[in-house]
Motif scaffolding. Structure first.
Motif: not given
Length: 218
Positions: A3-4, A7, A10, A166
């Motif tokens: 998931y990280h 993210s 993206m 991030s």
């Protein structure tokens, strides 16, 4: 973990997409400035390109983030930190535009000057000359070098992690430190960047085939 990284991907794609669009637009303006009739505009555009090509990308990102924070804080009278995404995109846009301008300038110089003069003699405005005469011929000439520049930009997006954004590189760095397993996280980041550059290369190859000049076709 997945998931990280998704993210972070993206964020990386967003930084690249915005930077390449803004950088291309600014690069076209700077390229036009290098061939302007005004000596002041030519000197300004040439100085911009020379400065960008002589300063490391990482330093420009740090100047955008910390310099922007210092400037806004001084104006506001209190500490205000600039947005990491905005400063990262702004810095990469500035860098991309400087190199793109040289690519566009070289492509424009490859177009016979007589075509521009003929367009003026037909009564076309400066904007019409750019839109209908120069740009359609400039695209196929500039596309190979422009492709390489975009690939470099995908990799340069990793530099924005230094200001806390991030992205993929930041996720890999935090994961490697938290789990104390740097190799899997950095290999995963490498695989993601490799996949992004591969997709971009395939896309640009299709564009190159689509906009190839007739005389270059074999």
């Amino acid at each position: 973990m997945y998931y990280h990284f998704l993210s972070g991907l993206m964020v990386t794609i967003s930084v690249f997409s915005v930077s390449v669009c803004l950088g291309t637009a600014v690069g076209l303006v700077v390229a036009a400035g290098t061939s302007a009739n005004s000596a002041y505009l030519r000197s300004t555009a040439q100085a911009y390109v020379a400065t960008i090509r002589g300063v490391p990308e990482l330093l420009i990102i740090l100047l955008a983030f910390f310099g922007g924070t210092a400037a806004i804080s001084a104006i506001a009278g209190r500490y205000i930190e600039v947005n990491a995404f905005g400063s990262g995109v702004g810095a990469l846009t500035i860098v991309f535009a400087g190199y793109a301008a040289e690519i566009f300038r070289g492509a424009l110089m490859s177009i016979p000057k007589g075509q521009g003069e003929a367009a003026l003699s037909l009564g076309l405005s400066r904007w019409q000359r750019w839109a209908f005469i120069l740009l359609p011929q400039m695209v196929p000439l500039a596309l190979p070098a422009y492709t390489n520049l975009c690939i470099s930009l995908i990799k340069d997006t990793a530099l924005v992690s230094i200001v806390g954004l991030s992205d993929v590189m930041r996720v890999a760095f935090i994961g490697a430190g938290t789990m104390r397993a740097p190799l899997p996280f950095y290999l995963a980041a490498a695989a993601i960047y490799l996949a992004c550059t591969t997709v971009a290369l395939v896309g640009f190859r299709l564009l190159n085939n689509r906009y190839q000049l007739p005389e270059r076709s074999k």
